[in-house]
Write a protein that holds these residues in place. Structure first.
Motif, PDB file in Angstrom:
ATOM      1  N   LEU A   1      -5.440  -7.755   0.230  1.00 36.78           N
ATOM      2  CA  LEU A   1      -4.304  -7.916  -0.684  1.00 36.78           C
ATOM      3  C   LEU A   1      -2.975  -7.703   0.038  1.00 36.78           C
ATOM      4  CD1 LEU A   1      -5.702  -6.136  -3.867  1.00 36.78           C
ATOM      5  CD2 LEU A   1      -5.273  -8.580  -3.572  1.00 36.78           C
ATOM      6  N   MET A   2      -2.929  -6.707   0.929  1.00 37.33           N
ATOM      7  CA  MET A   2      -1.691  -6.450   1.693  1.00 37.33           C
ATOM      8  C   MET A   2      -1.367  -7.665   2.564  1.00 37.33           C
ATOM      9  SD  MET A   2      -0.295  -3.419   1.093  1.00 37.33           S
ATOM     10  CE  MET A   2       0.630  -2.956   2.532  1.00 37.33           C
ATOM     11  N   LYS A   3      -2.400  -8.222   3.175  1.00 38.57           N
ATOM     12  CA  LYS A   3      -2.206  -9.402   4.034  1.00 38.57           C
ATOM     13  C   LYS A   3      -1.678 -10.579   3.203  1.00 38.57           C
ATOM     14  CE  LYS A   3      -4.711 -12.469   7.155  1.00 38.57           C
ATOM     15  NZ  LYS A   3      -6.012 -12.823   7.722  1.00 38.57           N
TER      16      LYS A   3
ATOM     17  N   ILE B   1       2.008 -11.371  -8.697  1.00 37.37           N
ATOM     18  CA  ILE B   1       0.639 -11.288  -9.238  1.00 37.37           C
ATOM     19  C   ILE B   1      -0.252 -10.482  -8.294  1.00 37.37           C
ATOM     20  CG2 ILE B   1      -1.417 -12.650  -9.818  1.00 37.37           C
ATOM     21  CD1 ILE B   1       0.682 -14.828 -10.796  1.00 37.37           C
ATOM     22  N   ILE B   2      -0.138 -10.716  -6.998  1.00 36.82           N
ATOM     23  CA  ILE B   2      -0.937  -9.967  -6.011  1.00 36.82           C
ATOM     24  C   ILE B   2      -0.603  -8.479  -6.089  1.00 36.82           C
ATOM     25  CG2 ILE B   2      -1.283  -9.580  -3.530  1.00 36.82           C
ATOM     26  CD1 ILE B   2      -0.841 -12.682  -3.216  1.00 36.82           C
ATOM     27  N   ASN B   3       0.683  -8.160  -6.243  1.00 39.39           N
ATOM     28  CA  ASN B   3       1.114  -6.755  -6.295  1.00 39.39           C
ATOM     29  C   ASN B   3       0.494  -5.987  -7.458  1.00 39.39           C
ATOM     30  OD1 ASN B   3       2.652  -6.702  -3.951  1.00 39.39           O
ATOM     31  ND2 ASN B   3       4.514  -7.345  -4.989  1.00 39.39           N
ATOM     32  N   ARG B   4       0.091  -6.684  -8.520  1.00 38.58           N
ATOM     33  CA  ARG B   4      -0.557  -6.010  -9.657  1.00 38.58           C
ATOM     34  C   ARG B   4      -1.861  -5.331  -9.241  1.00 38.58           C
ATOM     35  NH1 ARG B   4      -1.132 -10.831 -13.820  1.00 38.58           N
ATOM     36  NH2 ARG B   4       0.974 -11.636 -13.690  1.00 38.58           N
ATOM     37  N   TYR B   5      -2.520  -5.882  -8.234  1.00 38.40           N
ATOM     38  CA  TYR B   5      -3.837  -5.391  -7.826  1.00 38.40           C
ATOM     39  C   TYR B   5      -3.774  -4.390  -6.672  1.00 38.40           C
ATOM     40  CZ  TYR B   5      -5.216  -9.193 -10.802  1.00 38.40           C
ATOM     41  OH  TYR B   5      -5.359 -10.025 -11.892  1.00 38.40           O
ATOM     42  N   LEU B   6      -2.591  -4.224  -6.093  1.00 43.66           N
ATOM     43  CA  LEU B   6      -2.426  -3.265  -4.997  1.00 43.66           C
ATOM     44  C   LEU B   6      -2.219  -1.867  -5.556  1.00 43.66           C
ATOM     45  CD1 LEU B   6      -0.099  -5.214  -2.554  1.00 43.66           C
ATOM     46  CD2 LEU B   6      -2.344  -4.301  -2.020  1.00 43.66           C
ATOM     47  N   PRO B   7      -2.633  -0.852  -4.798  1.00 42.34           N
ATOM     48  CA  PRO B   7      -2.321   0.514  -5.228  1.00 42.34           C
ATOM     49  C   PRO B   7      -0.801   0.686  -5.235  1.00 42.34           C
ATOM     50  CG  PRO B   7      -3.741   0.516  -3.276  1.00 42.34           C
ATOM     51  CD  PRO B   7      -3.372  -0.897  -3.557  1.00 42.34           C
ATOM     52  N   LYS B   8      -0.324   1.706  -5.936  1.00 45.58           N
ATOM     53  CA  LYS B   8       1.114   1.958  -5.988  1.00 45.58           C
ATOM     54  C   LYS B   8       1.637   2.075  -4.553  1.00 45.58           C
ATOM     55  CE  LYS B   8       4.362   5.588  -7.099  1.00 45.58           C
ATOM     56  NZ  LYS B   8       4.611   5.959  -5.726  1.00 45.58           N
ATOM     57  N   GLN B   9       2.703   1.341  -4.269  1.00 40.97           N
ATOM     58  CA  GLN B   9       3.303   1.371  -2.940  1.00 40.97           C
ATOM     59  C   GLN B   9       4.219   2.591  -2.831  1.00 40.97           C
ATOM     60  OE1 GLN B   9       2.519  -1.341  -0.452  1.00 40.97           O
ATOM     61  NE2 GLN B   9       0.931  -1.040  -1.973  1.00 40.97           N
ATOM     62  N   LEU B  10       4.147   3.254  -1.689  1.00 35.21           N
ATOM     63  CA  LEU B  10       4.953   4.452  -1.467  1.00 35.21           C
ATOM     64  C   LEU B  10       6.374   4.066  -1.080  1.00 35.21           C
ATOM     65  CD1 LEU B  10       2.390   6.531   0.642  1.00 35.21           C
ATOM     66  CD2 LEU B  10       2.897   6.773  -1.779  1.00 35.21           C
ATOM     67  N   SER B  11       7.324   4.929  -1.420  1.00 30.55           N
ATOM     68  CA  SER B  11       8.716   4.691  -1.035  1.00 30.55           C
ATOM     69  C   SER B  11       8.870   5.025   0.453  1.00 30.55           C
ATOM     70  CB  SER B  11       9.650   5.578  -1.855  1.00 30.55           C
ATOM     71  OG  SER B  11       9.490   6.927  -1.467  1.00 30.55           O
ATOM     72  N   GLN B  12       9.976   4.609   1.030  1.00 23.33           N
ATOM     73  CA  GLN B  12      10.219   4.894   2.446  1.00 23.33           C
ATOM     74  C   GLN B  12      10.271   6.403   2.687  1.00 23.33           C
ATOM     75  OE1 GLN B  12      13.234   2.575   4.366  1.00 23.33           O
ATOM     76  NE2 GLN B  12      13.385   3.967   6.100  1.00 23.33           N
ATOM     77  N   GLU B  13      10.845   7.144   1.760  1.00 26.52           N
ATOM     78  CA  GLU B  13      10.948   8.603   1.894  1.00 26.52           C
ATOM     79  C   GLU B  13       9.557   9.244   1.883  1.00 26.52           C
ATOM     80  OE1 GLU B  13      12.793   6.854  -0.496  1.00 26.52           O
ATOM     81  OE2 GLU B  13      14.551   6.814   0.816  1.00 26.52           O
ATOM     82  N   GLU B  14       8.683   8.755   0.987  1.00 27.88           N
ATOM     83  CA  GLU B  14       7.325   9.300   0.908  1.00 27.88           C
ATOM     84  C   GLU B  14       6.557   9.009   2.199  1.00 27.88           C
ATOM     85  OE1 GLU B  14       6.104   8.997  -3.788  1.00 27.88           O
ATOM     86  OE2 GLU B  14       6.418   7.109  -2.712  1.00 27.88           O
ATOM     87  N   VAL B  15       6.710   7.784   2.706  1.00 24.56           N
ATOM     88  CA  VAL B  15       6.027   7.403   3.953  1.00 24.56           C
ATOM     89  C   VAL B  15       6.555   8.257   5.099  1.00 24.56           C
ATOM     90  CG1 VAL B  15       5.641   5.543   5.613  1.00 24.56           C
ATOM     91  CG2 VAL B  15       5.566   5.046   3.170  1.00 24.56           C
ATOM     92  N   GLU B  16       7.871   8.445   5.153  1.00 25.89           N
ATOM     93  CA  GLU B  16       8.469   9.240   6.229  1.00 25.89           C
ATOM     94  C   GLU B  16       7.948  10.672   6.205  1.00 25.89           C
ATOM     95  OE1 GLU B  16      12.857  10.215   8.161  1.00 25.89           O
ATOM     96  OE2 GLU B  16      12.671   8.666   6.622  1.00 25.89           O
TER      97      GLU B  16
ATOM     98  N   LYS C   1      -4.315   4.661   9.142  1.00 23.45           N
ATOM     99  CA  LYS C   1      -5.558   4.974   8.433  1.00 23.45           C
ATOM    100  C   LYS C   1      -5.246   5.699   7.117  1.00 23.45           C
ATOM    101  CE  LYS C   1     -10.086   6.998   9.250  1.00 23.45           C
ATOM    102  NZ  LYS C   1     -10.956   7.699  10.195  1.00 23.45           N
ATOM    103  N   GLN C   2      -4.349   6.674   7.169  1.00 22.97           N
ATOM    104  CA  GLN C   2      -4.031   7.466   5.984  1.00 22.97           C
ATOM    105  C   GLN C   2      -3.233   6.669   4.955  1.00 22.97           C
ATOM    106  OE1 GLN C   2      -2.506  11.356   6.847  1.00 22.97           O
ATOM    107  NE2 GLN C   2      -1.716  11.660   4.789  1.00 22.97           N
ATOM    108  N   LEU C   3      -2.390   5.745   5.410  1.00 18.42           N
ATOM    109  CA  LEU C   3      -1.506   5.017   4.505  1.00 18.42           C
ATOM    110  C   LEU C   3      -1.999   3.609   4.178  1.00 18.42           C
ATOM    111  CD1 LEU C   3       1.825   6.155   6.163  1.00 18.42           C
ATOM    112  CD2 LEU C   3       0.997   6.830   3.912  1.00 18.42           C
ATOM    113  N   ALA C   4      -3.229   3.302   4.528  1.00 17.96           N
ATOM    114  CA  ALA C   4      -3.776   1.958   4.307  1.00 17.96           C
ATOM    115  C   ALA C   4      -3.622   1.525   2.852  1.00 17.96           C
ATOM    116  CB  ALA C   4      -5.248   1.908   4.707  1.00 17.96           C
ATOM    117  N   GLY C   5      -3.032   0.350   2.657  1.00 16.52           N
ATOM    118  CA  GLY C   5      -2.881  -0.209   1.327  1.00 16.52           C
ATOM    119  C   GLY C   5      -1.728   0.365   0.517  1.00 16.52           C
ATOM    120  N   GLN C   6      -1.044   1.386   1.066  1.00 16.38           N
ATOM    121  CA  GLN C   6       0.027   2.017   0.313  1.00 16.38           C
ATOM    122  C   GLN C   6       1.414   1.636   0.821  1.00 16.38           C
ATOM    123  OE1 GLN C   6      -1.311   6.093   0.777  1.00 16.38           O
ATOM    124  NE2 GLN C   6      -2.080   6.064  -1.309  1.00 16.38           N
ATOM    125  N   THR C   7       1.467   1.018   1.995  1.00 16.97           N
ATOM    126  CA  THR C   7       2.735   0.563   2.560  1.00 16.97           C
ATOM    127  C   THR C   7       2.452  -0.439   3.668  1.00 16.97           C
ATOM    128  OG1 THR C   7       4.880   1.283   3.402  1.00 16.97           O
ATOM    129  CG2 THR C   7       2.946   2.372   4.321  1.00 16.97           C
TER     130      THR C   7
END
Length: 154
Positions: free
Chosen positions: A59-61, A91-106, A133-139
């Motif tokens: 989905l990310m791809k 539509i694709i974004n509906r199926y992805l896990p919630k995306q993290l903000s830049q601050e959360e990723v940092e 590995k830890q952030l897979a699918g979240q950003t």
């Protein structure tokens, strides 16, 4: 034990709903996601269903491809094609896990750097491995890479 509905089953169900609603754009996006899943399932070495991790990567791809295509179409002043890509991205974004903000990723990347004990750019590979590995699918991987470079350059 409760097992959440697999992405493939959810997509099949949503395809039926889109067909009944005669929603061509949604149907096209859902069918492209389903074909990606089917391709991944038929690759060598894959047994039965693919993992939710693999589904998220697919989905990310797909989301990345739609986003890049839309940007190219916008540069070329082909608004109708760009709009179509953006609708599919939505539509694709509906199926992805919630995306993290830049601050959360940092914050997560900083935590990984301290856990690993990374001191500088020479440790980028170790940090990137753990972070992706830890952030897979979240950003996006691009954001992870930029933040790791920035934080290790200090």
């Amino acid at each position: 034990m409760y097992k959440p509905m697999s992405l493939k089953l959810k997509i099949d169900s949503d395809i039926k709903a889109a067909m009944l609603a005669k929603n061509k754009e949604e149907l096209e996006a859902l069918r492209s996601i389903k074909s990606m899943i089917l391709l991944a399932e038929t690759e060598k070495g894959v047994s039965a269903e693919i993992s939710s991790d693999t589904e998220n990567k697919l989905l990310m791809k797909a989301a990345k491809q739609r986003k890049e295509s839309a940007e190219i179409f916008q540069k070329e002043k082909r608004e109708e094609l760009a709009r179509r890509e953006l609708v599919q991205l939505e539509i694709i974004n509906r199926y992805l896990p919630k995306q993290l903000s830049q601050e959360e990723v940092e914050a997560i990347v900083k935590n990984i750097i301290s856990q690993i004990g990374a001191k500088g750019p020479q440790d980028m590979g170790k940090v990137m491995g753990a972070a992706t590995k830890q952030l897979a699918g979240q950003t996006e991987g691009k954001l992870i890479s930029e933040l790791v470079k920035k934080l290790l350059a200090l």
